[in-house]
Design a protein around this motif. Structure first.
Motif, PDB file in Angstrom:
ATOM      1  N   LEU A 298       0.818  -1.211   0.000  1.00 21.13           N
ATOM      2  CA  LEU A 298       0.000   0.000   0.000  1.00 21.13           C
ATOM      3  C   LEU A 298       0.852   1.262   0.000  1.00 21.13           C
TER       4      LEU A 298
ATOM      5  N   ARG B  70       3.092   1.784  -1.922  1.00 18.89           N
ATOM      6  CA  ARG B  70       3.407   2.059  -3.320  1.00 18.89           C
ATOM      7  C   ARG B  70       2.292   2.812  -4.041  1.00 18.89           C
ATOM      8  N   LEU B  71       1.165   3.062  -3.379  1.00 19.61           N
ATOM      9  CA  LEU B  71       0.082   3.785  -4.024  1.00 19.61           C
ATOM     10  C   LEU B  71       0.560   5.174  -4.441  1.00 19.61           C
TER      11      LEU B  71
ATOM     12  N   TRP C 128      -3.624   9.317  -3.787  1.00 17.76           N
ATOM     13  CA  TRP C 128      -4.372   8.743  -2.681  1.00 17.76           C
ATOM     14  C   TRP C 128      -4.133   9.480  -1.365  1.00 17.76           C
TER      15      TRP C 128
ATOM     16  N   THR D 280     -11.179   4.299   0.837  1.00 21.87           N
ATOM     17  CA  THR D 280     -10.044   3.765   1.586  1.00 21.87           C
ATOM     18  C   THR D 280     -10.213   2.266   1.821  1.00 21.87           C
TER      19      THR D 280
ATOM     20  N   VAL E 248      -9.989   0.366  -1.667  1.00 20.77           N
ATOM     21  CA  VAL E 248      -8.662   0.200  -2.265  1.00 20.77           C
ATOM     22  C   VAL E 248      -7.835  -0.821  -1.484  1.00 20.77           C
TER      23      VAL E 248
ATOM     24  N   ALA F 184      -6.408  -4.115  -3.279  1.00 15.49           N
ATOM     25  CA  ALA F 184      -4.974  -4.382  -3.242  1.00 15.49           C
ATOM     26  C   ALA F 184      -4.680  -5.722  -2.582  1.00 15.49           C
TER      27      ALA F 184
ATOM     28  N   LEU G  36       1.878  -4.437  -6.653  1.00 13.89           N
ATOM     29  CA  LEU G  36       1.618  -3.063  -7.067  1.00 13.89           C
ATOM     30  C   LEU G  36       2.870  -2.458  -7.702  1.00 13.89           C
TER      31      LEU G  36
ATOM     32  N   CYS H 277      -1.496  -0.651 -11.114  1.00 15.40           N
ATOM     33  CA  CYS H 277      -1.714   0.762 -10.815  1.00 15.40           C
ATOM     34  C   CYS H 277      -3.151   0.925 -10.334  1.00 15.40           C
ATOM     35  N   LEU H 278      -3.317   1.404  -9.104  1.00 18.13           N
ATOM     36  CA  LEU H 278      -4.638   1.637  -8.522  1.00 18.13           C
ATOM     37  C   LEU H 278      -4.835   3.145  -8.400  1.00 18.13           C
TER      38      LEU H 278
ATOM     39  N   VAL I 165     -12.475   2.508  -7.933  1.00 22.70           N
ATOM     40  CA  VAL I 165     -11.026   2.446  -8.057  1.00 22.70           C
ATOM     41  C   VAL I 165     -10.697   1.915  -9.449  1.00 22.70           C
TER      42      VAL I 165
END
Length: 274
Positions: free
Chosen positions: A158, A160-161, A165, A176, A179, A183, A193, A206-207, A216
Motif C-alpha cells: 500500500l 506504493r500507491l 491517494w 479507503t 482500495v 490491493a 503493485l 496501478c490503482l 477504483v
C-alpha cells in the motif's frame, strides 16, 4: 542244443547282477548326500541368533539392560480436551481446535496445518484458531504470526500507491476500505503493485482513485523498457496493456468485486464488493 541255451542264461544273469550293483550304488550316494546336507545345516541353525525383530528392522533402538524381556506398550494419542492451563501458561498463544463458542476441543498445535489435519482425521466439527487458552476452556483469539507477516507485507504494498491517494486515505472515505480490499485480493493472487520510488518502474498494478465514479481504477503497467523505452515497439506496449487489463477484469470478478469496464483504455473500474 545245450550250448545254445547257456549263453542267453549267462547274459540274463549278468544283466541282473549289473542292475543290482547300480541300484546299490545309487542308494549309497543318496544316503551320503542326505547325511552331509543335514550335518551342514545343523551348525548354521545353531549359529543364527534368535531374534524377535521384524525382518524390515526395528523402529526404536535396542533396549537397555534394565529393559531386557520387556515389550514397549503402545500409547494411544487422542485429541481429547486438555486440562485448563496453569496460571503461568494461560497466555501462551498457540493453534487450537474450537467449537462455535470458541471452547477448546483439541490442542495446542504447532501450526494451523497440524490443527486442520487433526480436525479432518478425527472428524471433529471444529475450526482452527490462534490464541491463548483461558482458564474457562475458551480461547482468546489473537492474530497469528502468519497474519501479522501478511499485514506487514500488505502495508509495504500500500505504500506504493500514487500520491493521488494521499488526500483520500482516511477512515471516513469509503474508497479507503475499497482500495485496501482490492490491493489485498490482487496481491494474494500474486500481482504486486507498481513501484516508482526508485525513479524506474519494473511494472505492476496501478490503482487510481476515481471519486467521481465512486470506484477504483485498476490497470497494468509494463516495465519501463516496454512502456517508456519502447524496446518492442508501441504496438507491443498497447497490446500487452490491453490483454493484461482484460485479464484483471476477469480476476476481479472471480474474486467477488463489482467491476465495470472503463473505456477507451479497457481498465476495470471496481465500484464495490459483489
Amino acid at each position: 542244443m545245450g550250448g545254445t541255451l547257456v549263453w542267453p542264461a549267462v547274459a540274463l544273469l549278468g544283466f541282473l547282477v549289473f542292475t543290482g550293483l547300480v541300484v546299490a550304488l545309487g542308494s549309497s550316494s543318496t544316503a551320503r548326500y542326505e547325511f552331509e546336507r543335514n550335518r551342514t545345516r545343523e551348525p548354521q541353525r545353531s549359529a543364527s541368533p534368535r531374534t524377535d525383530a521384524h525382518p524390515a528392522g526395528r523402529r526404536s533402538g535396542a533396549a537397555g539392560a534394565g529393559d531386557a524381556g520387556t515389550q514397549p506398550r503402545p500409547q494411544a494419542v487422542g485429541l481429547a480436551v486438555r486440562p485448563a492451563p496453569a496460571p503461568g501458561q494461560a497466555n501462551v498463544p498457540a493453534w487450537w481446535l474450537v467449537d462455535g463458542s470458541t471452547q477448546v476441543l483439541a490442542g495446542p498445535f504447532v501450526d494451523r496445518l497440524d490443527a486442520d489435519w487433526a480436525a479432518v482425521t478425527e472428524g471433529l466439527p471444529a475450526v482452527a484458531v490462534f490464541g491463548a487458552r483461558r482458564a474457562d476452556g475458551a480461547v482468546a483469539v489473537r492474530p497469528s504470526p502468519q497474519e501479522l507477516a501478511w499485514l506487514s507485507e500488505l502495508g509495504e504494498q500500500l505504500d506504493r500507491l500514487p500520491e493521488d491517494w494521499d488526500t483520500l486515505l482516511s477512515d471516513t472515505d469509503p474508497l479507503t476500505t475499497l482500495v485496501v480490499e482490492v490491493a489485498a485480493a490482487l496481491v494474494e493472487a500474486g500481482l504486486p503493485l507498481n513501484e516508482t520510488a526508485s525513479g524506474r518502474s519494473a511494472g505492476g498494478l496501478c490503482l487510481m482513485p476515481a471519486p467521481g465514479l465512486h470506484g477504483v481504477l485498476v490497470s497494468w503497467r509494463p516495465h519501463d523498457r516496454m512502456s517508456l523505452d519502447r524496446v518492442r515497439g508501441a504496438g507491443a506496449d498497447a497490446a500487452v496493456q490491453r490483454l493484461m487489463n482484460s485479464g484483471l477484469t476477469d480476476v476481479l470478478v472471480e474474486l467477488g468485486f463489482e467491476v465495470e469496464t472503463f473505456t477507451p483504455t479497457g481498465c476495470p473500474l471496481v465500484t464495490g464488493r459483489g
